[in-house]
Each structure stands twice: as C-alpha cells, then as structure tokens.
Write a protein that holds these residues in place. Structure first.
Motif, mmCIF file in Angstrom:
data_model
loop_
_atom_site.group_PDB
_atom_site.id
_atom_site.type_symbol
_atom_site.label_atom_id
_atom_site.label_comp_id
_atom_site.label_asym_id
_atom_site.label_seq_id
_atom_site.Cartn_x
_atom_site.Cartn_y
_atom_site.Cartn_z
ATOM 1 N N ASN A 61 0.783 -1.222 0.000
ATOM 2 C CA ASN A 61 0.000 0.000 0.000
ATOM 3 C C ASN A 61 0.817 1.274 0.000
ATOM 4 O O ASN A 61 0.285 2.358 0.075
ATOM 5 C CB ASN A 61 -0.922 0.003 1.223
ATOM 6 N N THR A 62 2.111 1.161 -0.001
ATOM 7 C CA THR A 62 2.911 2.364 0.185
ATOM 8 C C THR A 62 4.077 2.377 -0.777
ATOM 9 O O THR A 62 5.206 2.106 -0.398
ATOM 10 C CB THR A 62 3.449 2.428 1.631
ATOM 11 N N SER A 63 3.786 2.693 -2.008
ATOM 12 C CA SER A 63 4.847 2.699 -3.010
ATOM 13 C C SER A 63 5.887 3.777 -2.713
ATOM 14 O O SER A 63 7.059 3.627 -3.035
ATOM 15 C CB SER A 63 4.248 2.924 -4.393
ATOM 16 N N SER A 64 5.469 4.870 -2.053
ATOM 17 C CA SER A 64 6.404 5.953 -1.765
ATOM 18 C C SER A 64 7.332 5.599 -0.606
ATOM 19 O O SER A 64 8.362 6.213 -0.416
ATOM 20 C CB SER A 64 5.632 7.216 -1.395
ATOM 21 N N GLY A 65 6.953 4.598 0.170
ATOM 22 C CA GLY A 65 7.760 4.241 1.330
ATOM 23 C C GLY A 65 7.223 4.825 2.619
ATOM 24 O O GLY A 65 7.578 4.384 3.691
ATOM 25 N N ALA A 66 6.362 5.840 2.516
ATOM 26 C CA ALA A 66 5.796 6.440 3.733
ATOM 27 C C ALA A 66 4.704 5.526 4.285
ATOM 28 O O ALA A 66 4.151 4.696 3.564
ATOM 29 C CB ALA A 66 5.225 7.806 3.408
ATOM 30 N N LEU A 67 4.407 5.694 5.562
ATOM 31 C CA LEU A 67 3.337 4.898 6.160
ATOM 32 C C LEU A 67 2.006 5.273 5.519
ATOM 33 O O LEU A 67 1.815 6.398 5.082
ATOM 34 C CB LEU A 67 3.266 5.159 7.673
ATOM 35 N N LYS A 68 1.098 4.301 5.514
ATOM 36 C CA LYS A 68 -0.242 4.563 4.981
ATOM 37 C C LYS A 68 -0.893 5.688 5.772
ATOM 38 O O LYS A 68 -0.719 5.773 6.986
ATOM 39 C CB LYS A 68 -1.115 3.314 5.161
ATOM 40 N N PRO A 69 -1.691 6.544 5.098
ATOM 41 C CA PRO A 69 -2.425 7.559 5.854
ATOM 42 C C PRO A 69 -3.360 6.880 6.845
ATOM 43 O O PRO A 69 -3.867 5.796 6.565
ATOM 44 C CB PRO A 69 -3.223 8.308 4.784
ATOM 45 N N GLY A 70 -3.549 7.492 7.988
ATOM 46 C CA GLY A 70 -4.456 6.902 8.965
ATOM 47 C C GLY A 70 -4.075 7.316 10.371
ATOM 48 O O GLY A 70 -3.214 8.163 10.573
ATOM 49 N N THR A 71 -4.733 6.670 11.311
ATOM 50 C CA THR A 71 -4.510 7.011 12.713
ATOM 51 C C THR A 71 -3.636 5.944 13.352
ATOM 52 O O THR A 71 -3.924 4.755 13.252
ATOM 53 C CB THR A 71 -5.850 7.108 13.456
ATOM 54 N N TYR A 72 -2.598 6.399 13.985
ATOM 55 C CA TYR A 72 -1.639 5.485 14.601
ATOM 56 C C TYR A 72 -1.509 5.821 16.079
ATOM 57 O O TYR A 72 -1.820 6.933 16.510
ATOM 58 C CB TYR A 72 -0.268 5.617 13.936
ATOM 59 N N PHE A 73 -1.055 4.845 16.828
ATOM 60 C CA PHE A 73 -0.681 5.089 18.223
ATOM 61 C C PHE A 73 0.831 4.939 18.257
ATOM 62 O O PHE A 73 1.355 3.853 18.017
ATOM 63 C CB PHE A 73 -1.366 4.072 19.140
ATOM 64 N N MET A 74 1.530 6.031 18.487
ATOM 65 C CA MET A 74 2.962 6.011 18.228
ATOM 66 C C MET A 74 3.759 6.827 19.244
ATOM 67 O O MET A 74 3.267 7.807 19.787
ATOM 68 C CB MET A 74 3.216 6.570 16.816
ATOM 69 N N MET A 75 4.996 6.393 19.438
ATOM 70 C CA MET A 75 5.923 7.147 20.284
ATOM 71 C C MET A 75 6.437 8.358 19.488
ATOM 72 O O MET A 75 6.637 8.267 18.271
ATOM 73 C CB MET A 75 7.097 6.231 20.654
ATOM 74 N N GLY A 76 6.659 9.461 20.166
ATOM 75 C CA GLY A 76 7.130 10.669 19.494
ATOM 76 C C GLY A 76 8.385 10.426 18.680
ATOM 77 O O GLY A 76 8.509 10.906 17.544
#
Lengths: 398, 313
Positions: free
Chosen positions: A19-34
């Motif tokens: 889903n990410t040909s550009s290499g970036a994470l898919k758009p959406g909501t994540y729970f993530m460390m800063g």
C-alpha cells in the motif's frame, strides 16, 4: 487506551509494502511514540540519509531509522561519535541528500563545531535534540529544556539558527517535515528541539496522505551555467552538488562568492551579512506560534515544548479561579518572534515564562516585552507542575 | 608461543589465592549475570584499595548510583570521549602535588574503566594520545560488544552476525555485516608497556596479568570479555559457561603483549565449533534453523580458524 482503527508502531514495525509505493506509512490514525513519529515524518519529507550515535532519550529515533531507512531506499549508518554524525550530514547534504541525525545534550555539545560548518557552508540538514536534564550527563532518562540557548549560541562565531519546539507527538511529526522544508529553502542547519517527554510519549498520530504534504526541494545549481556558488547578493541561491560536474570548493574558512578563502574584510562582511540576513530578513515567514484565550487575556503565559502542556492546564485553572490568563505557545523559539512578543505584551499586564531551566527563553521575551516579565524556573528532571504556574499567575494578577 | 605460566613468579597459583578483600560490593544496579562486573571485581582485588577509577558513560557509570553505589574506590566520571585524558590530569596532578611536597605520595593507581563503545569508538583518540605519551595508568575495557547501557546498539566491537538494536535482523539483513575491530592490535601499535585480553572464566590468568602489569610503569591495558545477558539475550546463570565457551572455541584468545612481544597465555587445543558458543545467545539465533545463514556461520568459523593458524602454534 487504544481505539479501533489505531495502529501501534514499534521500532521494528515494518511497512505494508503493498500500500505504500512511496515508502511512507499509509495515511491513517496510529498510536505512536514521538521518537518513531519523527522518523516517519523524515521519510515523508524525503530524508534518506541518517548518521547516528546512540544516546538516551533519542535512541529510538536512530533504532527505527535503522529499520525504516533501508526499506525506503535510504541509509542509516552508525558513526563512531556525534562529531562524526554531524560531519557525515554535511557530506550527504553536499551530495544532494536530505540528511538528519538525532541526539541529546552531550551529543549536541559535540556537534557544535560541525553545526558552525554547516552554517558557513550553507548545508541544509536537520538535527533533532531530544532534550534531557543537564548539565553534562545530567539525568539521561528525564526531561529538561536546558539546551535552548545552546541551539542559538552554542557554536562559536555569529550564527542565526532556526529551531522548532514540538509540544505533542503530532507536532513532533509535523514540525520534522517543516524543519526539512525550512532547511532546504534556507540552506542552513535546522533544529527540532524536542524533549524527553515529547520524544518518549505515546500519543495518537494522524499520518496524512503524502499527496497532501508540502515537501520542498532545494534549488540545485546547474553545473553548466558556472553560476556563483555563494552569491551573497541573493538570499536563496541554488546549491552546488558534488558529483554533478560542479567543481566547487566548500570551505570552513571565510570565503567569497566563488567559495575561495579570503581575509578581505569586505568578503567577511558580505558573507556574514548574507548568512545572517537570509534568515533575519525572512524571520516572519519562519515564525510559528499558537494562542489560547489570548483575546481578553490580562496575564500571559509564554511557554514551549512539554512545559506548554503544563501551561495550558494552568491557564484553564487560572481562568476557573477568575484570572484572565492566556497562553502564547512558541513553536519557533529561534529565530525569536520578537514582534509577536512585543505585540501581545502591549495588551497584557504581565508575562510569565515557565521553563525547565534556570532562565533561557525568558531573556529574549524580557528584551522585547513592554510589560513586566517573570520567569518560573525549575530544575530539570520532572515536568512543570501546573499549580506552580497557577501560583505565579495568582501572585502577578493580585 | 607456548604458555610459560609455570615459570612465572606469582602470588596467584590457584583460585584459592584470589584476594579476599572486596572493593566492589554486592547490590549494584547492574544486570543479573553481568560478565563485566566480575571482571571489575577481580581487577580491583588485584589492584587494591588505592585505585582511583575514571569512569565514562556506559553501563558501569551505574556503579556510582546512590544508594546502590557498590564501588568503594574514588571515582571520577569523565565525558564519553575523554576517560584517558582525565586520567592524565589525575596522574600528573598527584605527581605535581607530591613534588611540591603538598601531598604525601598516596601510591595510587589510576584505572580507566570503560565499555567497548568508549574504547573502540568515541574514546579511541584520547586513548591513543595517553598511550603515546606513556601515561602511567591502567585501562580496563569491559567489552560486551555493543552499547549495552543505551539499549544494545551496534559498536565497532560487535561481532559479525550479531543482531543489535541498530543492526536488526530483517528480510535484507542478517544482523551486523562488519567484522569486530581489532582493538588489541590498534593498542599494541602504540607500544604500551603491557596489554592483555582477559576472561572471567580464567580468573587466575586474569589476576596474574594484573599482577604482572602492576610491576611495570607506563600504560597497562586490558580488554575483558564481558558476557551481557540483557543484550546478548543469554541466560544470566550461564555467564561463566558462555565465557568459557568463547575461550575454548577460540573466539576470545587470551594473550598478552609485553613491550610489543605477544604471548598467548592459554591455547585451546581442541577448539569445538563456534556454533557451541553462538547457540547460547539469542543475538545469534537467526543464524540457525531453517532460515539460518550457513554462510555467516562459516565466515565466523573461518575467521577463528584463520586467527589460530596465523599465530602458528
């Protein structure tokens, strides 16, 4: 508490390549460390070179970069110290790559000479400082804001620096992208002055679609035109990139428009004038700030980073106590938004500046404010308690 | 290059001769099964109470952590890159005070205590300077083959194939692809008075080396093999067993260099396959099993074989 639709991302979480040909994470909501959010933002901003050295509390940025950068065709390399990390960024920058590192106080100190080199050679790069308690080794695992003046004056000689100060995981993400854009535009080192709380905190993060994100690329000098590589008459000049046929001398000595060292006073004057002026003349375009209940505020809190979160709670509490308090959150401590401080200071009775240090940003605030300015200072090692700020507001309001 | 320990005049004939005095007390905040802690404990037993320790960032900075301060000697904490330089100041400072008769000669020994991150990477420059100046000091590097204190990131002491938090095992990576830096030869090229590798599974060998060094002046340097159960993901109770396997498989040669002449103080004649050693640690687990890397295993074994062939025993 995790909500449905949120995805938790750890240091070794890899991307779904489908889903990410550009290499970036898919758009959406994540729970993530800063610290992880910072890496994802760097990738989205087009950064593909990371030179690092482990140091608490920034190591998660490096660890995740070591997994993620190779996935997107980039490189994350471990150097022998922070002097080497910063120097590698300058090399990568002059080879045309967007480059970054992350560190904390002791590492930031070691980078100072190379920061001056990046400034004088106009090498765009991003250095993230996840601030911890200092001085020296201090308390590696706990929060501090003691490097704010170092970001401004740490390297010797006259510098004008650009720094962003995030107050949430989302903002750490957003400002990392902004930092790359600013570095590319101004051809200068840019700092993201996070702190241990912002770096290690887990929060909800909305990752936008890459199409909706503005990503700037530096102007590159055309090797055939034989343009002046350091044309001091223009603020934004195309960058000569090694390996493109541009024969260029990139020098740490004071140099003229061709890049050749000079002891001529007029060269010194024009070079320094250019280096400082390109930032000073466009400072207002860099400034970012955020206001809360400013319209009728009589007592103003000026804060940044994790302390701004305490300040927000304090302003709400003070309002409940009948004090007309407001919050001005500095997102760009450097270049210092002097006109903003001056403007708001004319409308309020007092300004209080809470910081997890013994008085740093309070100084330029005091220099520009037209009202009394009171610093609220705490030793690093713990977040500012909102009641400390409320108490100060009570005192100044009465 | 055969061992000639039987002819050495030493106070340490068997383990029973280990000094009873303790300068590193129990109850430190170090991890259970820390191999480096045993090395420091033995080193201080040999060097005695008049040792002044210079520490730098790394696991053993924790030895100072109150109320778990377990080290009885004085300790100065220097920046990461600067341990041997700080030691220079202490050594010279004491000498000047003694010459001025402002101080009675304390008979102290200065011991720089760092991990492999400082020794192999960031502090190599300061060490080079100190040895070159002939500084009269001791240097003990507890080599746990990564930056253990910050979460086990790769260092230039990390061996081939080891996974660390910055050389993770992924689809395209089998852990660290680089070879461990040969610090022994780098330090040896500076011509120090004494240089040795030590392992805690051979405590008598280690005590004798410190004993021998303490009869010399100049730079006396030690690299201690230091099992790190937290980073290596090994069983804490197996630390000494793993240490012994490293020595017996030939992964960690025990040797010394006196004024440039190298002697191996223990020669593992049988040398079981390195797998026996690697299998005790989960940092190497990806090398085994169905998806394992036979190539990397062979490379590690080949390096060990080549080493022992090269010293022509």
């Amino acid at each position: 508490m995790r909500r449905s639709g949120e995805v938790k991302v750890s240091a070794t979480t890899t991307i779904n390549k489908k889903n990410t040909s550009s290499g970036a994470l898919k758009p959406g909501t994540y729970f993530m460390m800063g610290n992880f959010a910072c890496v994802e933002a760097a990738i989205m901003a087009g950064c593909r070179f990371y030179a690092g050295y482990p140091i608490t509390p920034s190591s998660e940025i490096f660890e995740r970069a070591c997994v993620r950068f190779p996935e997107v065709g980039g490189s994350a390399i471990e150097m022998e110290d922070e002097v080497a990390s910063a120097a590698a960024l300058i090399g990568a920058s002059y080879a045309g790559s967007k480059a970054m590192t992350a560190t904390s106080g002791p590492g930031f100190s070691l980078m100072m000479e190379n920061i001056g080199l990046a400034f004088i050679t106009e090498a765009p790069l991003v250095i993230v400082n996840v601030q911890r308690a200092g001085p020296s080794t201090g308390i590696p695992t706990l929060v501090g804001q003691g490097d704010m003046m170092q970001a401004r004056w740490g390297s010797h000689g006259d510098l004008e620096t650009i720094a962003y100060s995030p107050s949430s995981v989302q903002e750490f993400f957003d400002l990392t992208i902004t930092a790359f854009n600013t570095a590319e535009r101004f051809r200068t080192p840019v700092f993201v002055m996070a702190d241990q709380v912002i770096g290690m905190m887990w929060e909800r993060l909305k990752i936008p679609s890459i199409e909706g994100v503005e990503v700037l690329q530096r102007k590159v000098m055309d090797a055939k035109t034989r343009a002046k590589p350091f044309d001091y008459a223009n603020d934004f000049i195309p960058m000569p990139i090694v390996g493109t046929g541009t024969n260029i001398n990139v020098d740490s000595l004071t140099h003229d428009y061709r890049g050749y060292p000079s002891t001529d006073y007029t060269v010194s004057e024009s070079m320094i004038g250019h280096l400082l002026g390109k930032i000073r003349r466009h400072a207002e375009e860099i400034w970012k700030w955020d206001g809360y209940l400013l319209d009728d505020a009589e007592e103003l809190v000026v804060a940044y980073g994790s302390t701004a979160r305490s300040a927000l709670a304090a302003v709400k509490q003070a309002r409940a106590n009948g004090i007309k308090a407001g919050l001005l959150r500095l997102i760009t401590p450097w270049p210092f938004p002097d006109a903003i401080i001056e403007r708001y200071s004319r409308r309020v009775h007092n300004i209080v500046v809470p910081e997890l240090n013994y008085g740093q940003i309070v100084h330029p605030v005091r220099e520009n404010a037209q009202c009394p300015v009171i610093g609220i200072n705490r030793a690093p090692g713990a977040l500012m308690d909102p009641t400390t700020i409320v108490d100060a507001l009570e005192v100044v309001a009465n | 290059m055969a061992s000639n320990q039987t002819t050495i005049d030493t106070a340490y004939k068997t383990m029973k001769d280990t000094p009873r005095e303790e300068y590193l007390q129990p109850g430190s905040p170090l991890c259970a099964g820390c191999g480096g802690e045993i090395a420091v404990r033995l080193a201080l037993k040999a060097l005695g109470p008049k040792t002044i320790v210079v520490s730098v960032p790394g696991c053993f900075g924790l030895l100072a952590l109150y109320p778990y301060s377990s080290i009885e000697n004085s300790m100065l904490f220097a920046p990461f890159a600067s341990g041997p330089a700080a030691a220079q100041g202490i050594v010279d400072g004491i000498r000047i005070q003694v010459e001025k008769r402002a101080m009675v000669d304390p008979g102290s020994k200065v011991l720089v205590l760092t991990g492999d991150g400082a020794a192999y990477d960031i502090g190599l420059q300061a060490t080079s300077g100190a040895i070159h100046r002939g500084l009269d000091f001791y240097y003990l590097c507890y080599d746990n083959e990564a930056y253990g204190n910050t979460g086990f990131q790769f260092s230039s002491a990390t061996p081939t194939g080891s996974s660390t938090s910055t050389t993770a095992v992924t689809d395209s990576s089998q852990g660290n692809s680089l070879r461990k830096k040969n610090l022994f030869e780098i330090w040896k090229a500076h011509n120090p008075s004494y240089l040795a590798t030590v392992a805690v599974s051979k405590p008598v060998d280690m005590l004798r080396k410190f004993e021998k060094a303490s009869k010399m002046s100049g730079s006396k340097l030690f690299i201690a093999f230091s099992v790190c159960p937290t980073g290596w993901r090994s069983e804490p109770r197996e630390t000494v067993k793993i240490d012994r396997l490293a020595v017996e498989t030939g992964v960690w040669p025990l040797k010394e260099s006196v004024n440039g002449r190298v002697t191996h103080t223990y020669i593992p004649r049988k040398r079981p396959p390195v797998e026996n050693y690697l299998k005790t640690q989960r940092r190497f687990e990806h090398l085994f099993g169905a998806c394992g890397s036979e190539h990397t295993l062979q490379e590690i074994q080949r390096d060990v074989d080549e080493y022992w062939r090269s010293i022509s025993i």
